[in-house]
Design a protein around this motif. Structure first.
Motif, PDB file in Angstrom:
ATOM      1  N   LYS A  91       6.017  11.793   4.827  1.00  0.00           N
ATOM      2  CA  LYS A  91       4.685  11.316   4.427  1.00  0.00           C
ATOM      3  C   LYS A  91       4.388  11.676   2.970  1.00  0.00           C
ATOM      4  O   LYS A  91       3.830  10.868   2.221  1.00  0.00           O
ATOM      5  N   GLU A  92       4.755  12.876   2.563  1.00  0.00           N
ATOM      6  CA  GLU A  92       4.532  13.298   1.176  1.00  0.00           C
ATOM      7  C   GLU A  92       5.347  12.446   0.198  1.00  0.00           C
ATOM      8  O   GLU A  92       4.872  12.123  -0.890  1.00  0.00           O
ATOM      9  N   LYS A  93       6.560  12.057   0.599  1.00  0.00           N
ATOM     10  CA  LYS A  93       7.368  11.173  -0.246  1.00  0.00           C
ATOM     11  C   LYS A  93       6.716   9.800  -0.362  1.00  0.00           C
ATOM     12  O   LYS A  93       6.696   9.208  -1.440  1.00  0.00           O
ATOM     13  N   THR A  94       6.188   9.310   0.742  1.00  0.00           N
ATOM     14  CA  THR A  94       5.483   8.022   0.720  1.00  0.00           C
ATOM     15  C   THR A  94       4.308   8.089  -0.249  1.00  0.00           C
ATOM     16  O   THR A  94       4.127   7.199  -1.086  1.00  0.00           O
ATOM     17  N   ILE A  95       3.529   9.147  -0.164  1.00  0.00           N
ATOM     18  CA  ILE A  95       2.386   9.332  -1.063  1.00  0.00           C
ATOM     19  C   ILE A  95       2.865   9.431  -2.509  1.00  0.00           C
ATOM     20  O   ILE A  95       2.262   8.827  -3.407  1.00  0.00           O
ATOM     21  N   PHE A  96       3.945  10.162  -2.741  1.00  0.00           N
ATOM     22  CA  PHE A  96       4.500  10.278  -4.087  1.00  0.00           C
ATOM     23  C   PHE A  96       4.806   8.898  -4.670  1.00  0.00           C
ATOM     24  O   PHE A  96       4.456   8.597  -5.809  1.00  0.00           O
ATOM     25  N   TRP A  97       5.475   8.048  -3.880  1.00  0.00           N
ATOM     26  CA  TRP A  97       5.856   6.724  -4.391  1.00  0.00           C
ATOM     27  C   TRP A  97       4.653   5.829  -4.617  1.00  0.00           C
ATOM     28  O   TRP A  97       4.602   5.076  -5.593  1.00  0.00           O
ATOM     29  N   GLU A 102       1.446   3.119  -8.563  1.00  0.00           N
ATOM     30  CA  GLU A 102       0.096   2.852  -9.069  1.00  0.00           C
ATOM     31  C   GLU A 102      -0.008   3.264 -10.534  1.00  0.00           C
ATOM     32  O   GLU A 102      -0.527   2.506 -11.368  1.00  0.00           O
ATOM     33  N   SER A 103       0.513   4.433 -10.872  1.00  0.00           N
ATOM     34  CA  SER A 103       0.483   4.903 -12.263  1.00  0.00           C
ATOM     35  C   SER A 103       1.281   3.982 -13.190  1.00  0.00           C
ATOM     36  O   SER A 103       0.844   3.672 -14.291  1.00  0.00           O
ATOM     37  N   LEU A 126      -0.223  -0.662   0.125  1.00  0.00           N
ATOM     38  CA  LEU A 126       0.612   0.545   0.138  1.00  0.00           C
ATOM     39  C   LEU A 126      -0.135   1.713   0.771  1.00  0.00           C
ATOM     40  O   LEU A 126       0.429   2.447   1.589  1.00  0.00           O
ATOM     41  N   ASN A 127      -1.406   1.852   0.434  1.00  0.00           N
ATOM     42  CA  ASN A 127      -2.199   2.955   1.004  1.00  0.00           C
ATOM     43  C   ASN A 127      -2.376   2.814   2.506  1.00  0.00           C
ATOM     44  O   ASN A 127      -2.488   3.823   3.198  1.00  0.00           O
TER      45      ASN A 127
END
Length: 133
Positions: A91-97, A102-103, A126-127
């Protein structure tokens, strides 16, 4: 131009096999971004990119354009710490990507000259992935 796909890869690590292995891992982890884009958005009309090439670099300090040799296929470098990244759960990797793409898209938006709604819709999709995992 039509932005159609996302390509994520590792910077060269001094060893071809190690670079391929890391690129393979990054693509497995970030593949959902291209899948969601292709399935739901298909393309974004813009004035700058056809394919978004994201190079993950341990030496980069900020997002930047690494190369624009071929029009429509810029290489965008993002800061990347593989040691910290490898400690993240799925999940943290998904959030990272999601945060990374977005950036990158916000960084490129002035060059792309496209509708805000297209980028916003993609980020929203994506969110939604975070909430379904």
């Amino acid at each position: 131009m039509r932005f159609r796909c996302i390509n994520v890869y590792s910077e060269y690590l001094g060893d071809t096999e190690k670079t391929r292995e890391r690129t393979r891992q990054l693509r497995v982890d970030s593949d959902f971004m291209d899948y969601i884009f292709a399935k739901n958005i298909k393309y974004i009309d813009n004035e700058y990119i056809k394919q978004l090439n994201i190079k993950c670099s341990g030496s980069a300090k900020e997002i930047s354009i690494y190369s624009e040799l071929e029009p429509g296929y810029p290489e965008i470098v993002i800061p990347f710490d593989f040691d910290n990244y490898s400690d993240l759960d799925e999940k943290e990797k998904t959030i990272f990507w999601i945060k990374s793409i977005e950036s990158v898209l916000l960084f490129l938006k002035p060059k792309m000259n496209c509708k805000d709604e297209d980028i916003k819709k993609y980020i929203e999709l994506l969110n939604e992935k975070i909430n379904t995992n």
